[in-house]
Enzyme design. Structure first.
Site, PDB file in Angstrom:
ATOM      1  NE  ARG A 131      -2.178   1.998   3.305  1.00  0.00           N
ATOM      2  CZ  ARG A 131      -2.529   2.506   4.511  1.00  0.00           C
ATOM      3  NH1 ARG A 131      -3.496   2.119   5.093  1.00  0.00           N
ATOM      4  NH2 ARG A 131      -1.934   3.351   5.548  1.00  0.00           N
ATOM      5  CE1 TYR A 178      -4.901   6.920   7.933  1.00  0.00           C
ATOM      6  CE2 TYR A 178      -4.592   5.627   5.849  1.00  0.00           C
ATOM      7  CZ  TYR A 178      -4.765   5.573   7.388  1.00  0.00           C
ATOM      8  OH  TYR A 178      -4.845   4.398   7.756  1.00  0.00           O
ATOM      9  CG  ASP A 188      -6.986   3.751   3.322  1.00  0.00           C
ATOM     10  OD1 ASP A 188      -8.109   4.141   3.037  1.00  0.00           O
ATOM     11  OD2 ASP A 188      -6.573   3.099   4.660  1.00  0.00           O
ATOM     12  CG  HIS A 238      -8.109   6.717   6.537  1.00  0.00           C
ATOM     13  ND1 HIS A 238      -8.357   7.499   7.480  1.00  0.00           N
ATOM     14  CD2 HIS A 238      -7.885   5.567   6.451  1.00  0.00           C
ATOM     15  CE1 HIS A 238      -8.391   6.654   8.498  1.00  0.00           C
ATOM     16  NE2 HIS A 238      -8.026   5.626   8.029  1.00  0.00           N
ATOM     17  CD  GLU A 271      -8.103   0.446   2.965  1.00  0.00           C
ATOM     18  OE1 GLU A 271      -7.076   0.054   2.448  1.00  0.00           O
ATOM     19  OE2 GLU A 271      -8.489   0.526   4.359  1.00  0.00           O
ATOM     20  CD  GLU A 329     -10.173   0.980   7.540  1.00  0.00           C
ATOM     21  OE1 GLU A 329      -9.481   0.317   6.692  1.00  0.00           O
ATOM     22  OE2 GLU A 329      -9.758   2.029   8.218  1.00  0.00           O
ATOM     23  NE  ARG A 354      -9.393  -2.481   4.060  1.00  0.00           N
ATOM     24  CZ  ARG A 354      -8.228  -3.051   4.858  1.00  0.00           C
ATOM     25  NH1 ARG A 354      -8.033  -4.202   4.791  1.00  0.00           N
ATOM     26  NH2 ARG A 354      -7.775  -2.128   5.539  1.00  0.00           N
ATOM     27  CD  GLU A 387      -4.078  -2.819   6.944  1.00  0.00           C
ATOM     28  OE1 GLU A 387      -5.560  -3.099   7.066  1.00  0.00           O
ATOM     29  OE2 GLU A 387      -3.829  -1.740   6.634  1.00  0.00           O
ATOM     30  CD1 TRP A 391      -7.220  11.853  10.157  1.00  0.00           C
ATOM     31  CD2 TRP A 391      -7.824   9.815  10.908  1.00  0.00           C
ATOM     32  NE1 TRP A 391      -6.066  11.018  10.394  1.00  0.00           N
ATOM     33  CE2 TRP A 391      -6.463  10.016  10.859  1.00  0.00           C
ATOM     34  CE3 TRP A 391      -8.553   8.787  11.065  1.00  0.00           C
ATOM     35  CZ2 TRP A 391      -5.640   8.590  10.896  1.00  0.00           C
ATOM     36  CZ3 TRP A 391      -7.647   7.482  11.612  1.00  0.00           C
ATOM     37  CH2 TRP A 391      -6.195   7.467  11.593  1.00  0.00           C
TER      38      TRP A 391
HETATM   39  O1  KDG Z   1      -7.417   3.012  13.907  1.00  0.00           O
HETATM   40  C1  KDG Z   1      -7.586   3.424  12.837  1.00  0.00           C
HETATM   41  C2  KDG Z   1      -6.667   2.594  11.799  1.00  0.00           C
HETATM   42  O2  KDG Z   1      -7.505   1.183  12.132  1.00  0.00           O
HETATM   43  C3  KDG Z   1      -6.914   3.001  10.300  1.00  0.00           C
HETATM   44  O3  KDG Z   1      -6.554   4.147  10.238  1.00  0.00           O
HETATM   45  C4  KDG Z   1      -6.205   1.959   9.513  1.00  0.00           C
HETATM   46  O4  KDG Z   1      -7.253   2.708   7.491  1.00  0.00           O
HETATM   47  C5  KDG Z   1      -6.595   1.666   8.167  1.00  0.00           C
HETATM   48  C6  KDG Z   1      -6.042   0.787   7.455  1.00  0.00           C
HETATM   49  O5  KDG Z   1      -6.504   0.667   6.201  1.00  0.00           O
HETATM   50  O6  KDG Z   1      -5.046  -0.111   7.944  1.00  0.00           O
HETATM   51 MG    MG Z   2      -7.911   1.974   5.713  1.00  0.00          MG
END
Ligand code: KDG
Ligand code: MG
Length: 408
Positions: A147, A159, A216, A218, A242, A268, A289, A345, A408
């Site tokens: 990644r 990020y 990612d 995010h 992602e 996630e 995820r 991951e 975030w």
């Molecule tokens: O606690 C936040 C993380 O789990 C996150 O920022 C990790 O986005 C993430 C990832 O894809 O590993």
């Molecule tokens: Mg992530």
């Protein structure tokens, strides 16, 4: 085989972890991961104050029944705190069943469908030179999938940028900060959208076509921005893009799908099979995820993956450092057993974490194996844990150029 005790263990070997330890009358021990980054003590209290008293005296063999009991009898359903607490109980019961039968958990789940779980690592940089060093280090370590995250020029960050090597020389990215409760990061989507395609153009030229590349976003883009990015990144053949938009508005991904064939991964921050209905039934994503730790454990994550499998959607279990080695072990057992596995991951934990959690993970050709010890195959060292008491840590806030709070 009755449960005799349920202990909630909180320790901070480089970062906070919440672990549930169930012990049966015969002294068989099962471990479960209940770590919820930045909100750890909410899950610890849920387990200690509300779940542990219900577990004492229950039959440790009844994994499905215990899952349904904890989910349905609480009345208040889903959500990360509840589902992480149930997850920890579920993992611990699978661990116990494995130890009772003398089998690793993946054997209880139907046996191995593959020799190992393909994993992806993180690489990041303050600029392209820095990112190149990080990618080369991952390739030398044997990873086949990486990644990429890079600081966006003019934005002062982005990020997923590692602040350097943690103890033991490993690069780790730990967003939850201990010092200062309100870390704020700037964000500018326009700069990001302009820069990211040039980063991937550079990466393909630098590292060639074979390495699997991921990114990612995010949760930071609007639907039309997400569609533009997914389209702009098409020539660089990403394994996945992602969390391109905030997950609450799942219908927005229809727009992204209409404009691009870049594979999408989401989930996630979701925690139940019901949260995935639109994403899966409308085939708006390519990878799920969800994590074993935040989605009700092995029992429920298996259900989510099987649902996704009906639509040719594959697994992509969340595995940052906030998933403890116990959670990582549970994820790897499931990865090995299910049919529609995609990728796992893997963010290596800090060496201090390894002093508390002893695993039997092995590694071959870019893939991981949880080992063949009975149960999950992880041991918890109380003496080591005692050296690392809980320390409050919070995830950052993102703010736009004008000061507005952003995702975030
Ligand atoms: O606690 C936040 C993380 O789990 C996150 O920022 C990790 O986005 C993430 C990832 O894809 O590993
Ligand atoms: Mg992530």
């Amino acid at each position: 085989m009755r449960i005799r005790s349920a202990e909630v263990l909180v320790a901070s070997p480089s970062r906070n972890f919440v672990t549930l330890r169930l012990t049966t009358e015969d002294g068989i021990v099962g471990l479960g991961d209940a770590t919820l980054n930045g909100r750890e003590l909410a899950v610890a209290s849920y387990l200690r104050d509300h779940v542990a008293p219900l577990l004492i005296g229950r039959d440790a063999h009844r994994i499905e029944d215990t899952w349904q009991f904890l989910y349905r009898s609480a009345y208040w359903r889903r959500g990360p705190v509840t589902m992480s607490a149930i997850a920890a109980v579920d993992m611990a019961l699978w661990d116990i069943k494995g130890k009772l039968t003398g089998l690793p958990v993946y054997q209880l789940l139907g046996g191995a469908s593959r020799t190992g779980a393909l994993v992806y690592a993180h690489a990041s940089g303050a600029d392209l030179d820095d990112l190149a060093d990080s990618v080369h280090a991952r390739i030398e370590e044997g990873y086949k999938a990486i990644r990429l995250q890079v600081a966006i020029p003019g934005m002062g960050g982005g990020y997923g940028i590692s602040s350097g090597r943690a103890s033991g020389g490993r690069y780790t990215y730990e967003p939850a900060k201990r010092a200062g409760l309100h870390v704020e990061e700037g964000w500018d989507s326009s700069r990001y959208l302009r820069y990211l395609p040039t980063m991937f153009e550079w990466a393909r030229a630098e590292f060639g076509p074979e390495v699997m590349l991921l990114h990612d976003a995010h949760h930071r883009l609007t639907p039309v921005q997400a569609a533009r990015l997914a389209k702009d990144l098409e020539p660089y053949d990403l394994f996945w893009l992602e969390d391109i938009t905030p997950v609450e508005n799942q219908e927005s991904l229809r727009l992204v799908r209409q404009h691009s064939t870049t594979p999408l991964a989401i989930g996630e921050v979701l925690n139940s099979v019901w949260d995935f209905r639109t994403l899966v039934q409308e085939q708006l994503i390519d990878y799920v995820r969800a994590s074993v730790t935040h989605s009700g454990g092995i029992t429920h994550l298996k259900r989510i993956f099987e649902f996704a499998g009906q639509y040719q959607i594959r697994s992509g279990s969340h595995g940052p450092t906030d998933i403890s080695p116990v959670g990582m072990a549970a994820a790897l057992h499931l990865d090995l057993a299910i049919h529609n596995f995609g990728i796992q991951e893997h963010m290596a934990h800090d060496r201090l974490t390894d002093e508390v959690f002893r695993t039997g993970f092995s590694w071959h050709d870019g893939a991981m194996h949880p080992g063949d010890a009975p149960g999950l195959g992880v041991e918890y060292d109380d003496d080591a844990a005692a050296r690392f008491p809980y320390e409050p840590a919070y995830l950052p806030t993102a703010r736009l150029v004008d000061g507005t709070v952003h995702d975030w």
